[in-house]
Design a protein around this motif. Structure first.
Motif, PDB file in Angstrom:
ATOM      1  N   ALA A   1      38.375  39.794  49.980  1.00 38.73           N
ATOM      2  CA  ALA A   1      39.577  39.610  49.065  1.00 38.73           C
ATOM      3  C   ALA A   1      40.269  38.231  49.030  1.00 38.73           C
ATOM      4  O   ALA A   1      40.905  37.742  48.205  1.00 38.73           O
ATOM      5  N   ALA A   2      39.840  37.639  50.240  1.00 36.61           N
ATOM      6  CA  ALA A   2      40.512  36.129  50.638  1.00 36.61           C
ATOM      7  C   ALA A   2      39.530  35.166  49.910  1.00 36.61           C
ATOM      8  O   ALA A   2      40.044  34.085  49.907  1.00 36.61           O
ATOM      9  N   GLY A   3      38.307  35.383  49.537  1.00 41.66           N
ATOM     10  CA  GLY A   3      37.224  34.678  48.921  1.00 41.66           C
ATOM     11  C   GLY A   3      37.370  34.433  47.573  1.00 41.66           C
ATOM     12  O   GLY A   3      38.345  34.954  46.744  1.00 41.66           O
ATOM     13  N   SER A   4      36.119  34.343  47.139  1.00 37.44           N
ATOM     14  CA  SER A   4      36.206  34.130  45.559  1.00 37.44           C
ATOM     15  C   SER A   4      35.700  35.547  44.959  1.00 37.44           C
ATOM     16  O   SER A   4      35.590  35.504  43.835  1.00 37.44           O
ATOM     17  N   SER A   5      35.129  36.388  45.709  1.00 34.95           N
ATOM     18  CA  SER A   5      34.751  37.735  45.121  1.00 34.95           C
ATOM     19  C   SER A   5      35.987  38.674  44.819  1.00 34.95           C
ATOM     20  O   SER A   5      36.754  38.908  45.706  1.00 34.95           O
ATOM     21  N   TRP A   6      35.920  39.050  43.464  1.00 36.71           N
ATOM     22  CA  TRP A   6      37.066  39.869  43.346  1.00 36.71           C
ATOM     23  C   TRP A   6      36.766  41.502  43.928  1.00 36.71           C
ATOM     24  O   TRP A   6      35.611  41.746  44.090  1.00 36.71           O
ATOM     25  N   SER A   7      37.825  42.337  44.236  1.00 38.67           N
ATOM     26  CA  SER A   7      37.649  43.599  44.743  1.00 38.67           C
ATOM     27  C   SER A   7      38.503  44.389  43.777  1.00 38.67           C
ATOM     28  O   SER A   7      39.705  44.210  43.487  1.00 38.67           O
ATOM     29  N   GLY A   8      38.013  45.819  43.583  1.00 37.77           N
ATOM     30  CA  GLY A   8      38.729  46.702  42.840  1.00 37.77           C
ATOM     31  C   GLY A   8      38.701  46.613  41.380  1.00 37.77           C
ATOM     32  O   GLY A   8      37.871  47.019  40.701  1.00 37.77           O
ATOM     33  N   LEU A   9      39.669  45.563  41.027  1.00 43.03           N
ATOM     34  CA  LEU A   9      39.590  45.314  39.683  1.00 43.03           C
ATOM     35  C   LEU A   9      39.901  43.429  39.639  1.00 43.03           C
ATOM     36  O   LEU A   9      40.352  43.045  40.507  1.00 43.03           O
ATOM     37  N   PRO A  10      39.123  42.784  38.673  1.00 51.15           N
ATOM     38  CA  PRO A  10      39.551  41.566  38.390  1.00 51.15           C
ATOM     39  C   PRO A  10      41.009  41.489  37.950  1.00 51.15           C
ATOM     40  O   PRO A  10      41.796  42.324  37.298  1.00 51.15           O
ATOM     41  N   ILE A  11      41.826  40.700  38.600  1.00 44.02           N
ATOM     42  CA  ILE A  11      43.277  40.297  38.513  1.00 44.02           C
ATOM     43  C   ILE A  11      43.480  39.033  37.471  1.00 44.02           C
ATOM     44  O   ILE A  11      42.822  38.042  37.782  1.00 44.02           O
ATOM     45  N   ILE A  12      44.184  39.424  36.353  1.00 43.60           N
ATOM     46  CA  ILE A  12      44.573  38.414  35.491  1.00 43.60           C
ATOM     47  C   ILE A  12      45.934  38.093  35.562  1.00 43.60           C
ATOM     48  O   ILE A  12      46.585  38.910  35.382  1.00 43.60           O
ATOM     49  N   PHE A  13      46.294  36.809  35.751  1.00 43.84           N
ATOM     50  CA  PHE A  13      47.578  36.382  35.487  1.00 43.84           C
ATOM     51  C   PHE A  13      48.133  35.749  34.458  1.00 43.84           C
ATOM     52  O   PHE A  13      47.301  34.718  34.123  1.00 43.84           O
ATOM     53  N   ASP A  14      49.018  36.171  33.422  1.00 42.60           N
ATOM     54  CA  ASP A  14      49.280  35.459  32.061  1.00 42.60           C
ATOM     55  C   ASP A  14      50.510  34.796  32.822  1.00 42.60           C
ATOM     56  O   ASP A  14      51.780  35.151  32.957  1.00 42.60           O
ATOM     57  N   GLU A  15      50.232  33.221  32.911  1.00 41.43           N
ATOM     58  CA  GLU A  15      51.113  32.342  33.433  1.00 41.43           C
ATOM     59  C   GLU A  15      51.315  31.547  32.179  1.00 41.43           C
ATOM     60  O   GLU A  15      52.120  30.099  32.266  1.00 41.43           O
ATOM     61  N   VAL A  16      51.167  31.963  30.877  1.00 40.70           N
ATOM     62  CA  VAL A  16      51.580  30.988  29.655  1.00 40.70           C
ATOM     63  C   VAL A  16      53.089  30.602  29.720  1.00 40.70           C
ATOM     64  O   VAL A  16      53.355  29.531  29.293  1.00 40.70           O
ATOM     65  N   PHE A  17      53.837  31.558  30.095  1.00 39.64           N
ATOM     66  CA  PHE A  17      55.221  31.163  30.053  1.00 39.64           C
ATOM     67  C   PHE A  17      55.663  30.666  31.420  1.00 39.64           C
ATOM     68  O   PHE A  17      56.528  29.742  31.709  1.00 39.64           O
ATOM     69  N   THR A  18      55.297  31.419  32.607  1.00 44.24           N
ATOM     70  CA  THR A  18      55.842  31.052  33.731  1.00 44.24           C
ATOM     71  C   THR A  18      55.260  29.774  34.583  1.00 44.24           C
ATOM     72  O   THR A  18      55.581  29.699  35.724  1.00 44.24           O
TER      73      THR A  18
END
Length: 561
Positions: A337-354
């Motif tokens: 989890a702390a490396g580059s491999s995703w675990s469980g589900l890929p997490i997508i951050f929508d930072e278009v606004f923030t």
């Protein structure tokens, strides 16, 4: 010098020049006076109900520079018309970072336009696109992200992100999305754009429920929200979640709300995680749902109504998803989890606004202490000059599209992908904002928001601050008409009380909007409302003088003597 001007005056038809300038100005005023009527006849506006709309409801903008429009108001019997400076209080739909008509960005655009125009991107490279990709990966500070995909705006960038996330999940778990529905996990009130695919990633709402192809494929968590009310920072728990999450919480400062390393280990953090884990287990095991990605707007859900999600809830949601892959596929084990491999589900951050300093930090994800597997940036990316979007992804997500067959590639693009003008402007915009950060341009605002007692050890978490004064937030939170408010980075959001319950169709904020439009001593203020919420947004170069004048208008409108 006097002799020079005397000779010029004798040899030049100054009177004729003045007459010509006067005639051109009169013609300009005539065009300005006619523009709202012409627009009413020809323009179909976005996010606008045209029923009952009249030309007088359309604001004519003659020009824009720095934080201000020059707006034209036709003369009325009781009021003189003409041009007036108007503060762009919505940052032109959240895009403005370095001011309108920024000469440095205009020169960047002119350079790229003259050197490249637009050149085809697939299989090619030009320096602006390469430099931007490398600069952006370094700027966001997320070691997972190694690849940059270009598109033209936030909605299409999120379409790309969804394609990436769903493919990665299906590839790992052996799912066939053509034979079964793969949904997403998200938050209530989320909004990721108006294209058909990303509409389905949001719950039914005013934005999408009357769109004929909308289907809504996901589960959206309700969540605690943060605001200041009656001088106190509160985390307000929805009524329907109090049995699981406990009562409302109060904090001494906004900084304390963001102390996630302390809060995640608390009883509250444990309750959040248990509730999230049990909910997902019920959705998968009892309802048979399959999820392909977790999608979140970090910290603030913008178009949903400036909803300030408790950052602890978002942190816990990410940790449960990564720490319990068996929830999504039997036999799956937690990855690095702390490396580059995703675990469980890929997490997508929508930072278009923030993202990119809108909330005072390079990445809003830094507030959560979570590195996404896929992240989308737009709006402030080019300082507000031209459209451009990037979708950043990990190498592992990238590899999910790699095969001997072209049909397995990410077959997505548009004609102006990675256009050189936008890329060059973005490079210089990022460099300018980073220089502002390094030079201490925002230090005065930071000091205003520092908690009374600072820890002696160096901070391990991002600093919480706003260009809007700390004192203003405390004062307005006591106003009779104010339900709650918050300020973070360049954003100020004020929720007005509404006996009908608020929401996107509320008209509770219109009175305050009209008061701002009337303005103060030196300028008017253009603003947008989201139902009962009025928000104001500065650029990262707004002057303290302009912001304090707006604050005085707010005090006059909301505080009772």
């Amino acid at each position: 010098m006097a002799g020079y001007y005397e000779r010029v005056a004798r040899g030049t038809d100054v009177a004729g020049l003045l007459e010509e300038m006067t005639a051109k100005n009169e013609a300009r005023i005539e065009r300005l006076e006619a523009m709202s009527g012409r627009a009413h006849e020809t323009i179909w506006y976005p996010f606008t109900q045209h029923h009952g709309m009249a030309p007088k409801d359309i604001t004519v903008i003659d020009s824009a520079y720095d934080d201000f429009f020059q707006t034209y108001k036709p003369a009325e019997p009781s009021q003189e018309g003409g041009l007036r400076a108007t503060f762009d209080g919505s940052a032109s739909w959240w895009t403005q970072g370095l001011g309108h008509g920024n000469p440095d960005l205009a020169l960047s655009a002119a350079y790229a336009a003259g050197r490249y125009g637009h050149v085809m991107f697939p299989g090619n490279i030009h320096e602006p696109a390469l430099t931007l990709a490398e600069t952006l990966l370094q700027t966001v500070g997320n070691p997972r992200l190694q690849k940059v995909f270009y598109s033209d705006n936030g909605s299409t960038g999120m379409e790309v992100a969804i394609k990436m996330g769903l493919r990665a999940a299906c590839d790992r778990y052996g799912w066939d999305a053509s034979q079964e529905q793969i949904s997403i996990l998200g938050l209530k009130g989320s909004y990721h754009g108006d294209t058909i695919g990303v509409m389905d990633c949001s719950e039914p709402s005013t934005y999408n429920k009357k769109v004929e192809w909308y289907r809504g494929r996901g589960y959206w968590f309700d969540y605690p929200q943060v605001q200041m009310s009656q001088g106190v920072w509160k985390v307000q728990i929805p009524e329907n979640l109090r049995s699981a999450l406990g009562p409302d919480l109060e904090y001494s400062s906004l900084d304390a709300v963001f102390d996630l390393e302390t809060r995640v280990a608390s009883e509250v953090g444990q309750r959040y995680q248990e509730y999230i884990r049990e909910t997902i287990a019920e959705l998968v095991q009892q309802q048979g749902m399959k999820f392909g990605s977790l999608i979140m707007e970090p910290v603030i859900l913008g178009a949903g109504g400036m909803l300030f999600c408790d950052p602890l809830f978002q942190r816990c949601l990410a940790e449960v998803v990564r720490g319990h892959p068996e929830l999504f596929a039997p036999g799956a084990t937690a990855g690095a989890a702390a490396g580059s491999s995703w675990s469980g589900l890929p997490i997508i951050f929508d930072e278009v606004f923030t993202g990119l300093y809108r909330l005072g930090q390079r990445s809003s994800a830094s507030f959560l202490g979570v590195d996404a597997d896929i992240a989308v940036n737009a709006k402030l990316l080019t300082g507000g000059l031209v459209p451009l979007c990037t979708t950043l992804a990990s190498n592992e997500v990238f590899q999910a599209f790699s095969s001997p067959h072209k049909s397995d590639a990410l077959l997505h693009g548009h004609s102006y992908t990675a256009h050189a003008v936008g890329c060059q402007v973005a490079v210089d915009s990022l460099r300018t904002m980073k220089q502002l950060e390094r030079s201490g341009a925002w230090d005065k605002y930071r000091r205003d928001w520092q908690p009374a007692a600072l820890p002696s050890a160096p901070r391990a978490r991002p600093e919480v601050w706003s260009v809007w004064s700390h004192g203003l937030v405390g004062q307005l939170s006591q106003a009779p008409a104010v339900e709650g408010l918050f300020a973070l980075g360049t954003v100020l959001s004020i929720a007005l009380k509404d006996t009908q319950g608020g929401g996107y169709t509320s008209t509770a904020a219109q009175g305050l909007q009209q008061r701002l439009a009337a303005g103060g001593e030196h300028f008017a203020v253009h603003s947008r409302v989201l139902g009962n919420v009025l928000y104001l947004m500065a650029s990262v170069t707004s002057t303290p003088e302009a912001l304090r004048e707006i604050e005085e208008v707010l005090r006059a409108a909301l505080l009772v003597e």
